[in-house]
Design a protein around this motif. Sequence first.
Motif, PDB file in Angstrom:
ATOM      1  N   ASN A 237      20.598  39.484  47.245  1.00  0.00           N
ATOM      2  CA  ASN A 237      21.390  38.261  47.269  1.00  0.00           C
ATOM      3  C   ASN A 237      20.728  37.242  48.185  1.00  0.00           C
ATOM      4  OD1 ASN A 237      23.522  39.318  45.618  1.00  0.00           O
ATOM      5  ND2 ASN A 237      24.235  40.483  47.389  1.00  0.00           N
ATOM      6  N   SER A 238      20.179  36.184  47.596  1.00  0.00           N
ATOM      7  CA  SER A 238      19.529  35.174  48.421  1.00  0.00           C
ATOM      8  C   SER A 238      19.449  33.853  47.668  1.00  0.00           C
ATOM      9  CB  SER A 238      18.119  35.623  48.840  1.00  0.00           C
ATOM     10  OG  SER A 238      17.310  35.838  47.700  1.00  0.00           O
ATOM     11  N   ILE A 239      19.540  32.755  48.415  1.00  0.00           N
ATOM     12  CA  ILE A 239      19.339  31.436  47.848  1.00  0.00           C
ATOM     13  C   ILE A 239      17.893  31.337  47.362  1.00  0.00           C
ATOM     14  CG2 ILE A 239      19.321  28.954  48.328  1.00  0.00           C
ATOM     15  CD1 ILE A 239      22.118  30.169  48.320  1.00  0.00           C
ATOM     16  N   GLY A 240      17.706  30.773  46.200  1.00  0.00           N
ATOM     17  CA  GLY A 240      16.381  30.696  45.597  1.00  0.00           C
ATOM     18  C   GLY A 240      16.226  31.649  44.423  1.00  0.00           C
ATOM     19  N   THR A 241      17.118  32.626  44.310  1.00  0.00           N
ATOM     20  CA  THR A 241      17.150  33.504  43.146  1.00  0.00           C
ATOM     21  C   THR A 241      17.466  32.676  41.905  1.00  0.00           C
ATOM     22  OG1 THR A 241      17.881  35.387  44.485  1.00  0.00           O
ATOM     23  CG2 THR A 241      18.334  35.499  42.128  1.00  0.00           C
ATOM     24  N   TRP A 242      16.866  33.022  40.765  1.00  0.00           N
ATOM     25  CA  TRP A 242      17.136  32.262  39.540  1.00  0.00           C
ATOM     26  C   TRP A 242      17.090  33.161  38.313  1.00  0.00           C
ATOM     27  CZ3 TRP A 242      12.966  32.843  36.375  1.00  0.00           C
ATOM     28  CH2 TRP A 242      11.695  32.980  36.961  1.00  0.00           C
ATOM     29  N   ILE A 243      17.734  32.663  37.267  1.00  0.00           N
ATOM     30  CA  ILE A 243      17.617  33.223  35.922  1.00  0.00           C
ATOM     31  C   ILE A 243      17.273  32.073  34.992  1.00  0.00           C
ATOM     32  CG2 ILE A 243      20.125  33.061  35.518  1.00  0.00           C
ATOM     33  CD1 ILE A 243      19.785  35.595  33.726  1.00  0.00           C
ATOM     34  N   GLU A 244      16.376  32.336  34.020  1.00  0.00           N
ATOM     35  CA  GLU A 244      15.839  31.259  33.185  1.00  0.00           C
ATOM     36  C   GLU A 244      15.850  31.630  31.711  1.00  0.00           C
ATOM     37  OE1 GLU A 244      12.195  28.775  34.247  1.00  0.00           O
ATOM     38  OE2 GLU A 244      11.351  30.152  32.736  1.00  0.00           O
ATOM     39  N   ILE A 245      16.120  30.625  30.876  1.00  0.00           N
ATOM     40  CA  ILE A 245      16.057  30.773  29.423  1.00  0.00           C
ATOM     41  C   ILE A 245      14.930  29.901  28.890  1.00  0.00           C
ATOM     42  CG2 ILE A 245      17.336  30.657  27.249  1.00  0.00           C
ATOM     43  CD1 ILE A 245      18.569  32.514  29.394  1.00  0.00           C
ATOM     44  N   ASP A 246      14.135  30.443  27.989  1.00  0.00           N
ATOM     45  CA  ASP A 246      13.094  29.704  27.277  1.00  0.00           C
ATOM     46  C   ASP A 246      13.575  29.516  25.836  1.00  0.00           C
ATOM     47  OD1 ASP A 246      10.853  28.696  26.025  1.00  0.00           O
ATOM     48  OD2 ASP A 246       9.540  30.392  26.505  1.00  0.00           O
ATOM     49  N   PHE A 247      13.819  28.254  25.446  1.00  0.00           N
ATOM     50  CA  PHE A 247      14.257  27.968  24.078  1.00  0.00           C
ATOM     51  C   PHE A 247      13.073  27.884  23.103  1.00  0.00           C
ATOM     52  CE2 PHE A 247      17.708  25.823  26.610  1.00  0.00           C
ATOM     53  CZ  PHE A 247      18.714  26.714  26.266  1.00  0.00           C
ATOM     54  N   PHE A 248      11.850  27.985  23.608  1.00  0.00           N
ATOM     55  CA  PHE A 248      10.597  27.940  22.843  1.00  0.00           C
ATOM     56  C   PHE A 248      10.211  26.535  22.373  1.00  0.00           C
ATOM     57  CE2 PHE A 248      11.847  32.423  22.469  1.00  0.00           C
ATOM     58  CZ  PHE A 248      10.704  33.010  22.982  1.00  0.00           C
ATOM     59  N   THR A 249      11.185  25.680  22.149  1.00  0.00           N
ATOM     60  CA  THR A 249      10.928  24.263  21.905  1.00  0.00           C
ATOM     61  C   THR A 249      11.942  23.473  22.732  1.00  0.00           C
ATOM     62  OG1 THR A 249      12.436  24.153  20.014  1.00  0.00           O
ATOM     63  CG2 THR A 249      10.123  24.643  19.546  1.00  0.00           C
ATOM     64  N   VAL A 250      11.701  22.193  22.903  1.00  0.00           N
ATOM     65  CA  VAL A 250      12.643  21.360  23.660  1.00  0.00           C
ATOM     66  C   VAL A 250      13.941  21.251  22.871  1.00  0.00           C
ATOM     67  CG1 VAL A 250      13.097  19.061  24.596  1.00  0.00           C
ATOM     68  CG2 VAL A 250      10.809  20.077  24.816  1.00  0.00           C
ATOM     69  N   LYS A 251      15.046  21.578  23.526  1.00  0.00           N
ATOM     70  CA  LYS A 251      16.371  21.538  22.903  1.00  0.00           C
ATOM     71  C   LYS A 251      17.305  20.640  23.720  1.00  0.00           C
ATOM     72  CE  LYS A 251      15.647  24.667  19.627  1.00  0.00           C
ATOM     73  NZ  LYS A 251      16.264  25.989  19.671  1.00  0.00           N
ATOM     74  N   LYS A 252      18.310  20.122  23.027  1.00  0.00           N
ATOM     75  CA  LYS A 252      19.363  19.351  23.684  1.00  0.00           C
ATOM     76  C   LYS A 252      20.435  20.318  24.174  1.00  0.00           C
ATOM     77  CE  LYS A 252      17.600  15.311  22.530  1.00  0.00           C
ATOM     78  NZ  LYS A 252      17.050  14.363  23.531  1.00  0.00           N
ATOM     79  N   VAL A 253      20.807  20.199  25.453  1.00  0.00           N
ATOM     80  CA  VAL A 253      21.751  21.142  26.059  1.00  0.00           C
ATOM     81  C   VAL A 253      22.897  20.361  26.711  1.00  0.00           C
ATOM     82  CG1 VAL A 253      22.003  23.161  27.540  1.00  0.00           C
ATOM     83  CG2 VAL A 253      19.748  22.597  26.579  1.00  0.00           C
ATOM     84  N   ALA A 254      24.117  20.703  26.348  1.00  0.00           N
ATOM     85  CA  ALA A 254      25.302  19.991  26.858  1.00  0.00           C
ATOM     86  C   ALA A 254      25.880  20.613  28.117  1.00  0.00           C
ATOM     87  CB  ALA A 254      26.387  19.934  25.780  1.00  0.00           C
ATOM     88  N   GLY A 255      25.762  21.951  28.242  1.00  0.00           N
ATOM     89  CA  GLY A 255      26.385  22.610  29.384  1.00  0.00           C
ATOM     90  C   GLY A 255      26.159  24.106  29.343  1.00  0.00           C
ATOM     91  N   VAL A 256      26.818  24.808  30.248  1.00  0.00           N
ATOM     92  CA  VAL A 256      26.645  26.258  30.363  1.00  0.00           C
ATOM     93  C   VAL A 256      27.998  26.920  30.577  1.00  0.00           C
ATOM     94  CG1 VAL A 256      26.164  26.085  32.858  1.00  0.00           C
ATOM     95  CG2 VAL A 256      25.417  28.111  31.599  1.00  0.00           C
ATOM     96  N   ILE A 257      28.165  28.093  29.964  1.00  0.00           N
ATOM     97  CA  ILE A 257      29.354  28.924  30.139  1.00  0.00           C
ATOM     98  C   ILE A 257      28.924  30.171  30.905  1.00  0.00           C
ATOM     99  CG2 ILE A 257      31.202  30.213  28.988  1.00  0.00           C
ATOM    100  CD1 ILE A 257      30.658  28.420  26.517  1.00  0.00           C
ATOM    101  N   THR A 258      29.679  30.540  31.930  1.00  0.00           N
ATOM    102  CA  THR A 258      29.319  31.709  32.737  1.00  0.00           C
ATOM    103  C   THR A 258      30.469  32.705  32.827  1.00  0.00           C
ATOM    104  OG1 THR A 258      29.982  30.610  34.797  1.00  0.00           O
ATOM    105  CG2 THR A 258      27.666  30.403  34.131  1.00  0.00           C
TER     106      THR A 258
END
Length: 206
Positions: free
Chosen positions: A97-118
């Motif tokens: 647990n630390s600040i700076g941790t991340w998770i990333e998604i690669d859409f493979f092409t540039v996509k339009k993104v409105a938001g995120v559900i968690t």
Amino acid sequence: MNLKVLICVTSICASATLADYGVEDAMAEMMQSMIDKSLQSFAKQFELCYMGMKSGLIPNNAVSASTYYNDWHAPHQSRLDNRISHISGGSWASKQNSIGTWIEIDFFTVKKVAGVITQGRPQKANQWVTKYKVACSTDRTTYQMVREGNSDKIYTGNFDFDTKVYNRFPTVLSCRYIRIYPHGWHNHISMRLEFVHGHCFNIKPF
């Protein structure tokens, strides 16, 4: 029963019960059932806005993270509504647990993104992310944090392990890569997530 409705006149709304208008309990129950079915139908329709985490359209190798606890909690386990099984711990969980941790998604092409559900880690694990930042990139070299005024926007995340929380971005983002940086957590950094397509920017799902 005491089902409440919202009465609006010229943009002024007030809460009242159906009993106040002489509606019998049977009618109130029927109306509640109709409302519940409509909400369920709308929730299913909103899933058409999902970008592929829940459905698997986004493949496992498109999901990465700075760290993960073990294979059961690898980045691709972060799919919305994932559950614990013989092949999954039900969510992504960081190694530490630390600040700076991340998770990333690669859409493979540039996509339009409105938001995120968690969501948090399922089945009463009592682990979830309470705050996070979002960064967007087209080349995986330069990332732009989502901003609010003169500072990075910090989103309010989850308050329990299973409730879905949707955060819409201030504007539609154009990203090939999108990162979530947890900035607060309950017990441990653990997440499930889904991204919402840009064409659904004006739709409120919940």
